[in-house]
Scaffold this motif. Structure first.
Motif: not given
Length: 206
Positions: A60-75
């Protein structure tokens, strides 16, 4: 005792992690965010099991980080009701016997769920099962550090998310808010009021 829970979250990857593989960066961020945390009405998160789906990443503009929607399984640690566990007594109080599993401490066995008749020894600060035999009564102490087998009979979740104080109540509710902050987000209630339950030393064969 441990279950796999499907979750979804948007993970922010800072620029200095771009040299890592995306899956490794996401796994690191998810464990940093969730490991050893209680999720309301889910349980105590232990560790990431796997990532099932990655959606598109955005910067996003003004933010050098990437943003990813993640589907995952957690213990997740979330025992079933009526499941039998073995823990260690970490202490006793008028509220009952407090038990630890090593990685989870918020377990209580209330007085009415102990082997009966039971009494609280104020001097020793322990609960005692007054076991009746043909030869008479024997006091069986529930000492700190003893291993105990118990059944899960109830659970409670408390939403400990931070909330902004009301302007009209801010000056009068400070003590109440302080108590709420100390309340455990996830508590298990146990019972040992059945044959075979209680201290392991009670049921060992001679």
């Amino acid at each position: 005792m441990f279950v796999l829970v499907e979750m979804m979250d948007t993970v922010r990857i800072p620029p200095w992690q771009f040299e890592m593989k995306l899956n490794d960066s996401i796994a690191e961020e998810l464990n940093k965010k969730l490991a050893n945390k209680v999720v309301y009405n889910v349980g105590l998160c232990i560790c990431l099991y796997d990532i099932t789906k990655l959606e598109d990443s955005y910067i996003f503009p003004g933010d050098g980080a990437s943003h990813t929607k993640v589907h995952f399984r957690y213990v997740v640690f979330h025992p079933f009701l009526d499941e039998i566990l073995i823990g260690e007594i970490k202490g006793c109080s008028q509220d009952g016997v407090h038990v630890s599993l090593g990685f989870f401490d918020d377990i209580v066995i209330p007085p009415e769920s102990l082997q009966q008749p039971a009494k609280f020894d104020e001097a020793e600060q322990v609960w005692v099962w007054e076991y009746e035999t043909e030869e008479g009564a024997h006091d069986l102490y529930m000492d700190t550090g003893e291993e105990i087998r118990f059944r899960i009979v109830d659970e409670s979740f408390v939403d400990t998310s931070p909330t902004g104080p009301s302007s009209t109540e801010a000056s009068t509710s400070g003590a109440t808010e302080e108590v709420q902050k100390k309340e455990a987000p996830y508590t298990l209630v146990g019972s040992i009021s059945e044959p075979g339950l209680g201290l392991l030393s009670w049921w060992t064969n001679s």
